[in-house]
Design a protein around this motif. Sequence first.
Motif, short mmCIF file in Angstrom:
data_model
loop_
_atom_site.label_atom_id
_atom_site.label_comp_id
_atom_site.label_asym_id
_atom_site.label_seq_id
_atom_site.Cartn_x
_atom_site.Cartn_y
_atom_site.Cartn_z
N VAL A 26 0.91 4.17 -2.91
CA VAL A 26 0.65 5.58 -2.58
C VAL A 26 1.81 6.45 -3.05
O VAL A 26 1.61 7.53 -3.64
CB VAL A 26 0.43 5.75 -1.06
CG1 VAL A 26 0.40 7.22 -0.69
CG2 VAL A 26 -0.87 5.07 -0.64
N LEU A 58 1.58 6.82 -6.82
CA LEU A 58 0.48 7.68 -7.24
C LEU A 58 0.78 9.16 -6.97
O LEU A 58 0.38 10.03 -7.75
CB LEU A 58 -0.81 7.27 -6.51
CG LEU A 58 -1.40 5.91 -6.90
CD1 LEU A 58 -2.62 5.60 -6.03
CD2 LEU A 58 -1.79 5.90 -8.38
N LEU A 59 1.47 9.44 -5.87
CA LEU A 59 1.79 10.83 -5.52
C LEU A 59 3.00 11.36 -6.28
O LEU A 59 3.24 12.57 -6.28
CB LEU A 59 2.03 10.94 -4.01
CG LEU A 59 0.83 10.69 -3.11
CD1 LEU A 59 1.22 10.83 -1.65
CD2 LEU A 59 -0.32 11.65 -3.45
N VAL A 104 0.84 -1.20 0.00
CA VAL A 104 0.00 0.00 0.00
C VAL A 104 0.87 1.25 0.00
O VAL A 104 0.61 2.21 -0.74
CB VAL A 104 -0.95 0.00 1.22
CG1 VAL A 104 -1.63 1.35 1.37
CG2 VAL A 104 -1.99 -1.10 1.09
#
Length: 203
Positions: free
Chosen positions: A176, A179-180, A172
């Motif tokens: 994240v 994606l950022l 996870v």
Amino acid sequence: MSQPTPGPVDDGEPSGIGNGGESGDARTGRRGTVVWSLLGVAACVIALDLLTKTLAVAHLDPMKPVEIIGDAVTLRLVRNSGAAFSMAAGYTWVLTIVALVVVVGIVRYSNRLRSAWWILGLGLVLGGAMGNLADRIFRSPGPLRGHVVDFVSVGWWPVFNVADSAVVCGAVLLVVLSLLGFEYDGSRTGWAARRETAGDTDA
């Protein structure tokens, strides 16, 4: 008259300095630090996973779950022949090979890491994979066919262990970060790059 012998060409770069103005020794030292940091995170996960599994096997009765928060959170000893959360039961040897490939891939990939958060995420995944891999290799019914010890039950969620939790949390975190726009090599793209640019402008 003899012609002077041309000497070595001075290209303005100090001896031993490679691309980016960084010496080979510095690059080697940095890679070593990254690898040891990654292995340190993985070792902590493995140690905690082994300790909790040992305690679970020693003190939990498969037929008598221990209630922690009513029926919502219980300690329930289960021998799992599948993957995380009891998936793919009966394919233990295949899962063992997959885990070995994951471990080797992460270790080989580690010398390209420059982000502490990526090191943490991959360290969690590596430690979790190695924790369950140890069960598959060393526990009954035999090498490469061993059943993983699971003991935490939360609501409707399948029974899991510390290694499963580490793999999920690490995965996870990596998703994240991607994606950022926080890349494994320390660079930033997308949202992270825009945020950094805005911060420089405000300064």
